[in-house]
Design a protein around this motif. Structure first.
Motif, PDB file in Angstrom:
ATOM      1  N   UNK A  23       0.813  -1.216   0.000  1.00 38.99           N
ATOM      2  CA  UNK A  23       0.000   0.000   0.000  1.00 38.99           C
ATOM      3  C   UNK A  23       0.849   1.269   0.000  1.00 38.99           C
ATOM      4  N   UNK A  24       2.005   1.243   0.653  1.00 35.57           N
ATOM      5  CA  UNK A  24       2.885   2.419   0.627  1.00 35.57           C
ATOM      6  C   UNK A  24       3.357   2.693  -0.794  1.00 35.57           C
ATOM      7  N   UNK A  25       3.600   1.654  -1.545  1.00 35.56           N
ATOM      8  CA  UNK A  25       3.990   1.813  -2.940  1.00 35.56           C
ATOM      9  C   UNK A  25       2.839   2.376  -3.764  1.00 35.56           C
ATOM     10  N   UNK A  26       1.635   1.932  -3.479  1.00 38.66           N
ATOM     11  CA  UNK A  26       0.463   2.453  -4.190  1.00 38.66           C
ATOM     12  C   UNK A  26       0.359   3.959  -4.016  1.00 38.66           C
ATOM     13  N   UNK A  27       0.590   4.433  -2.806  1.00 40.37           N
ATOM     14  CA  UNK A  27       0.532   5.876  -2.529  1.00 40.37           C
ATOM     15  C   UNK A  27       1.612   6.607  -3.321  1.00 40.37           C
ATOM     16  N   UNK A  37       7.220  14.094  -6.796  1.00 40.15           N
ATOM     17  CA  UNK A  37       8.297  13.137  -6.583  1.00 40.15           C
ATOM     18  C   UNK A  37       8.643  12.946  -5.111  1.00 40.15           C
ATOM     19  N   UNK A  38       8.148  13.820  -4.243  1.00 40.99           N
ATOM     20  CA  UNK A  38       8.544  13.762  -2.827  1.00 40.99           C
ATOM     21  C   UNK A  38       8.106  12.466  -2.148  1.00 40.99           C
ATOM     22  N   UNK A  39       6.937  11.945  -2.522  1.00 38.43           N
ATOM     23  CA  UNK A  39       6.485  10.692  -1.928  1.00 38.43           C
ATOM     24  C   UNK A  39       7.361   9.521  -2.333  1.00 38.43           C
ATOM     25  N   UNK A  40       7.868   9.558  -3.545  1.00 41.90           N
ATOM     26  CA  UNK A  40       8.786   8.519  -4.007  1.00 41.90           C
ATOM     27  C   UNK A  40      10.081   8.579  -3.204  1.00 41.90           C
ATOM     28  N   UNK A  41      10.606   9.760  -3.019  1.00 42.54           N
ATOM     29  CA  UNK A  41      11.826   9.927  -2.217  1.00 42.54           C
ATOM     30  C   UNK A  41      11.635   9.387  -0.814  1.00 42.54           C
ATOM     31  N   UNK A  42      10.512   9.739  -0.189  1.00 44.92           N
ATOM     32  CA  UNK A  42      10.278   9.305   1.186  1.00 44.92           C
ATOM     33  C   UNK A  42      10.119   7.792   1.273  1.00 44.92           C
ATOM     34  N   UNK A  43       9.464   7.191   0.266  1.00 49.60           N
ATOM     35  CA  UNK A  43       9.275   5.742   0.269  1.00 49.60           C
ATOM     36  C   UNK A  43      10.614   5.021   0.183  1.00 49.60           C
ATOM     37  N   UNK A  44      11.490   5.439  -0.727  1.00 49.60           N
ATOM     38  CA  UNK A  44      12.772   4.762  -0.875  1.00 49.60           C
ATOM     39  C   UNK A  44      13.662   4.990   0.334  1.00 49.60           C
ATOM     40  N   UNK A  83      19.336   7.712  -4.238  1.00 48.07           N
ATOM     41  CA  UNK A  83      18.098   7.012  -4.552  1.00 48.07           C
ATOM     42  C   UNK A  83      17.532   7.473  -5.893  1.00 48.07           C
ATOM     43  N   UNK A  84      17.616   8.775  -6.153  1.00 50.23           N
ATOM     44  CA  UNK A  84      17.126   9.297  -7.434  1.00 50.23           C
ATOM     45  C   UNK A  84      17.941   8.721  -8.586  1.00 50.23           C
ATOM     46  N   UNK A  85      19.244   8.564  -8.382  1.00 49.44           N
ATOM     47  CA  UNK A  85      20.100   7.993  -9.428  1.00 49.44           C
ATOM     48  C   UNK A  85      19.722   6.538  -9.710  1.00 49.44           C
TER      49      UNK A  85
END
Length: 340
Positions: A23-27, A37-44, A83-85
């Protein structure tokens, strides 16, 4: 789309969840859809060094990001983000495969596009030296080179991956596909690699399922070549003695050695391969147990290669509750698709 619902004639839904219950990935993937992109950064960042979960999340994030500029926006805002790389490398790999699929079989792939992905993978490996994912991404994209790469290069990159995670499932899967007849090897070289890796895996590791993944690769190759025509001598592909022996060995070594509890999102995609193999072989005990263990964490792959995914899964769910007939369903006509 995060999930797909297909209904049988009885109106029972089979839900295919692209995120396999994460579910965290779904968000985070929703954030990509709305341009954040901030949610992706926080997830990783929160995923840390759980390599299996990180690999699962990066692959699916890359699939979501490939048609957008989200990764580029993140890189511009935080150019030093490792992480972005890593995500950018996986995204470039996805874009390269999407381009190859759009071009069609036999059209080849723009070498410059592949080179961009390769350089992104090597750059990500420098940015996050402990992470195996850039090497798994690299082993994925080099399949697109006409003729593959030299054995020396392949071995070097493979060793880099294994130094970081000797049992990295995604990296092993990409090597199985590289060695397959669909790409740069033969059925024999593919099965040799899969069986060697499965035999060396510790108890509870999902690596033994490489053998069932190899069997799907062989099926796709033969079905694609047949172009819908029956293949002589191929009717027992899923159920001959060796196939059943290896399926039960995977079942015992993987599931018999893993801790009890629900299926993790990071292992659900591969568990679908084992459940699919058991269903196609008509092994009632194993098939019912595996389909039940999967629950709602079912994916369309590999079921789509042997027929309608929802119909196949529904048959075995009904069997588990005693509603289905006693006749084991056999394999469906092939529906081969070329992909990653």
């Amino acid at each position: 789309m995060a999930a797909l619902r297909r209904r049988s004639e009885r109106g029972t839904a089979v839900r295919f969840d692209a995120d396999l219950g994460d579910r965290a990935l779904t968000v985070a993937r929703h954030d990509i859809a709305i341009g954040r992109w901030q949610g992706v950064r926080d997830l990783l960042r929160s995923t840390g060094d759980d390599w299996a979960l990180r690999t699962h999340r990066i692959r699916l994030l890359a699939n979501a990001a490939a048609a957008s500029s989200i990764v580029e926006a993140w890189r511009a805002a935080e150019p030093d983000s490792a992480d972005a790389a890593v995500l950018r490398a996986a995204t470039e790999v996805t874009r390269a495969f999407n381009g190859a699929i759009a071009a069609g079989r036999g059209a080849g792939t723009d070498r410059d596009r592949i080179d961009v992905a390769v350089m992104a993978c090597l750059g990500a490996a420098d940015a996050r030296p402990a992470d195996p994912m850039p090497w798994a991404s690299l082993l994925t994209v080099v399949r697109l080179y006409d003729g593959g790469v030299s054995r020396r290069e392949l071995r070097s990159w493979w060793e880099e991956l294994r130094r970081r995670d000797p049992y990295h499932l995604e990296g092993h899967i990409q090597m199985v596909r590289y060695f397959s007849a669909r790409w740069h090897g033969t059925h024999g070289s593919m099965y040799d690699f899969a069986r060697d890796a499965a035999g060396a895996a510790p108890a509870g590791s999902p690596l033994p399922v490489l053998v069932q993944i190899a069997r799907v690769e062989e099926y796709r190759y033969v079905a694609e070549a047949a172009k819908g025509r029956p293949v002589r001598g191929f009717g027992q592909h899923w159920s001959h003695e060796l196939a059943v022996t290896e399926l039960r060995r995977t079942y015992d070594r993987w599931l018999g050695g893993r801790p009890p509890g629900p299926v993790r999102a990071a292992e659900a995609a591969e568990l679908n391969y084992l459940a699919h193999a058991a269903c196609c072989a008509g092994l009632t005990h194993e098939a019912v147990a595996l389909v039940g263990l999967l629950g709602e964490r079912v994916s369309t792959v590999p079921w789509v290669y042997t027929g309608d995914p929802a119909q196949q899964i529904l048959r075995w769910r009904e069997r588990a509750t005693g509603r289905a007939s006693r006749t084991c369903p056999g394999p469906f006509p092939g529906n081969p698709r070329r992909g990653r």
